[in-house]
Design a protein around this motif. Structure first.
Motif, mmCIF file in Angstrom:
data_model
loop_
_atom_site.group_PDB
_atom_site.id
_atom_site.type_symbol
_atom_site.label_atom_id
_atom_site.label_comp_id
_atom_site.label_asym_id
_atom_site.label_seq_id
_atom_site.Cartn_x
_atom_site.Cartn_y
_atom_site.Cartn_z
ATOM 1 N N UNK A 47 -1.257 -15.780 -0.424
ATOM 2 C CA UNK A 47 -1.075 -14.995 0.797
ATOM 3 C C UNK A 47 -1.033 -13.502 0.459
ATOM 4 N N UNK A 48 -0.354 -13.161 -0.623
ATOM 5 C CA UNK A 48 -0.298 -11.754 -1.052
ATOM 6 C C UNK A 48 -1.672 -11.237 -1.457
ATOM 7 N N UNK A 49 -2.456 -12.073 -2.090
ATOM 8 C CA UNK A 49 -3.819 -11.678 -2.443
ATOM 9 C C UNK A 49 -4.620 -11.367 -1.173
ATOM 10 N N UNK A 50 -4.469 -12.213 -0.172
ATOM 11 C CA UNK A 50 -5.145 -11.977 1.110
ATOM 12 C C UNK A 50 -4.656 -10.688 1.751
ATOM 13 N N UNK A 51 -3.355 -10.441 1.685
ATOM 14 C CA UNK A 51 -2.801 -9.204 2.243
ATOM 15 C C UNK A 51 -3.371 -7.991 1.532
ATOM 16 N N UNK A 52 -3.486 -8.059 0.219
ATOM 17 C CA UNK A 52 -4.042 -6.947 -0.548
ATOM 18 C C UNK A 52 -5.486 -6.661 -0.173
ATOM 19 N N UNK A 58 1.191 -9.927 6.756
ATOM 20 C CA UNK A 58 1.280 -10.885 5.658
ATOM 21 C C UNK A 58 2.273 -10.449 4.588
ATOM 22 N N UNK A 59 2.587 -9.164 4.539
ATOM 23 C CA UNK A 59 3.575 -8.678 3.571
ATOM 24 C C UNK A 59 5.012 -8.947 4.003
ATOM 25 N N UNK A 80 -5.605 -3.789 8.532
ATOM 26 C CA UNK A 80 -4.345 -3.202 8.044
ATOM 27 C C UNK A 80 -3.143 -3.851 8.726
ATOM 28 N N UNK A 81 -3.235 -4.069 10.020
ATOM 29 C CA UNK A 81 -2.130 -4.710 10.751
ATOM 30 C C UNK A 81 -1.921 -6.132 10.240
ATOM 31 N N UNK A 96 2.859 -1.964 -2.086
ATOM 32 C CA UNK A 96 3.713 -3.010 -1.522
ATOM 33 C C UNK A 96 3.282 -4.395 -2.002
ATOM 34 N N UNK A 97 1.983 -4.629 -2.063
ATOM 35 C CA UNK A 97 1.481 -5.916 -2.562
ATOM 36 C C UNK A 97 1.876 -6.091 -4.022
ATOM 37 N N UNK A 98 1.786 -5.031 -4.790
ATOM 38 C CA UNK A 98 2.157 -5.104 -6.207
ATOM 39 C C UNK A 98 3.637 -5.465 -6.366
ATOM 40 N N UNK A 99 4.507 -4.817 -5.587
ATOM 41 C CA UNK A 99 5.940 -5.109 -5.677
ATOM 42 C C UNK A 99 6.240 -6.545 -5.261
#
Length: 151
Positions: free
Chosen positions: A77-82, A99-100, A93-94, A46-49
């Motif tokens: 933000x996506x980097x942090x989510x990953x 963040x996604x 995980x939550x 999901x982070x990749x997409x």
């Protein structure tokens, strides 16, 4: 700031371990480990997409001559989510899944953008660009010329 980070790195692992022990007691050790692996794999995809679509939007903005400040912040933000999604634990995980979510990601990126100073460089050398104010994205032009230093 350092004190807050220290508390965060001290408290979060204890909460994560407690939650994992309780979950392991409820559903078993193997299902708990499987759940952690599944969330890491799905989260990474999901982070990749989301990262790819953010990258494409940044490319589009740069091609149009605009500063992709929002997309840069969304990328952070996506980097942090990953990182949160590949870190074993329920709480991380939550937070990573939250963040996604596009609405959460955009709001957080906008808040981050208000605090960021983006510096663009036009020309060559260390004095080629100018520093902007927080949240301000500016482009600069270059004036070519020659100079001679006389002391």
């Amino acid at each position: 700031m350092f004190g807050r980070l220290f508390l965060l790195f001290l408290i979060v692992p204890f909460v994560e371990i407690t939650l994992l022990i309780k979950l392991g007691g409820m559903i078993g050790v193997v299902p708990t480990i499987a759940l952690m692996i599944i969330t890491a794999v799905i989260g990474a995809r999901l982070v990749r997409q989301a990262g790819f679509s953010t990258w494409m939007e940044a490319q589009r903005r740069m091609a149009a001559g605009e500063m992709p400040g929002q997309q840069i912040c969304e990328g952070l933000v996506l980097l942090s989510a990953g990182v949160m999604l590949v870190t074993p634990g329920l709480l991380t995980d939550i937070a990573g899944i939250a963040l996604l979510l596009p609405s959460v990601r955009r709001k957080l990126a906008a808040q981050l953008g208000k605090r960021m100073v983006v510096q663009t460089v036009a020309g060559t050398g260390p004095m080629g660009g100018q520093q902007g104010q927080p949240g301000q994205y500016r482009e600069h032009s270059t004036i070519d010329g020659e100079f001679e230093r006389k002391d």
